[in-house]
Design a protein around this motif. Structure first.
Motif: not given
Lengths: 118, 147
Positions: B43-70
């Motif tokens: 999957p592609s990762f996109e990172l974006e930083e701002d004053q509050d912290g870091l936002t990471i967006q991961v494109e996981v089309p077709g992956v159900s939440p139960e198959d994801l682990d953070v």
């Protein structure tokens, strides 16, 4: 959800960055299936349009934070429309993947023809 | 049969040859599945930083939440998951640009982020993670004493 939905005007300017979604096309005895990756696109922001043998799929992602709005779009040509039952095309959206089903026309059954005696 | 338009793809021409549902077609053309059929899903990762912290967006089309682990260990953030093929094994693949399988990606978080403060959200095939900035690292005004 069944739709050969035709969405005319969309709430997006024409100049949003557009990507071609990755697709998978597969075929069974009953239908052709098309799956397209459209991460970030909700069910309400996708359209599937069928016009004169051209299938167009479009998905929009609204701007969020500093990420600008963007769009997925791709077109496919159906080379032999007569083979499909295009009135019953179905589409569904799940976890950012659009799935379109193009059912094939039912094949006429072979029939035994009786030969009458002269 | 169903082929992409306006794209110079060698398989388009092949598919175009197909005028009927000849029963021999499947055997004859089953080798034509384009390359990425066995590619690993990454999957592609996109990172974006701002004053509050870091936002990471991961494109996981077709992956159900139960198959994801953070998970987070120390200051290493790991996103793992599996994209399962929903494809019918009996189906004849004409085009396969979508990859499937397991993936793991780790990211070392800078020390000014608080790894105890991570929020995760999964929506429309995008996993969004937000890591807050450590309290001590937040921008603050320093009072200036006047003599």
């Amino acid at each position: 959800m069944t739709s050969t939905e035709v969405s005319t005007t969309r709430n997006q300017p024409a100049n949003v960055p557009t990507r071609s979604p990755r697709v998978e096309v597969s075929e069974t005895d009953e239908a052709i299936w098309l799956s397209a990756d459209m991460p970030g696109v909700s069910r309400d922001d996708v359209s599937v349009e069928l016009d004169d043998g051209v299938l167009t799929i479009v998905g929009d992602v609204a701007a969020s934070g500093s990420r600008p709005a963007r769009r997925f779009r791709r077109q496919f040509t159906i080379s032999d429309q007569a083979l499909f039952d295009l009135d019953t095309v179905e589409a569904k959206m799940a976890h950012g993947v659009l799935e379109v089903r193009l059912p094939k026309m039912a094949k006429p059954q072979a029939r035994q023809i009786k030969i009458s005696a002269a | 049969m169903l082929y992409a338009r306006k794209e110079a793809h060698p398989f388009d021409r092949l598919l175009d040859f197909r005028r009927d549902f000849d029963r021999f077609f499947d055997q004859a053309f089953s080798w034509e599945v384009p390359s990425s059929a066995n590619a690993v899903f990454s999957p592609s990762f996109e990172l974006e930083e701002d004053q509050d912290g870091l936002t990471i967006q991961v494109e996981v089309p077709g992956v159900s939440p139960e198959d994801l682990d953070v998970s987070v260990e120390g200051n290493v953030l790991t996103v793992a998951g599996e994209r399962k093929s929903s494809g019918d094994e009996r189906a004849n693949l004409h085009r396969s640009e979508r990859a499937f399988g397991k993936f793991t990606q780790s990211l070392r978080l800078p020390s000014y982020l608080d790894s105890n403060q991570i929020e995760a959200k999964h929506e429309h095939g995008v996993l969004t993670l937000h890591v807050s900035r450590a309290e001590a690292a937040k921008p603050r005004a320093i009072a200036i004493e006047s003599a």
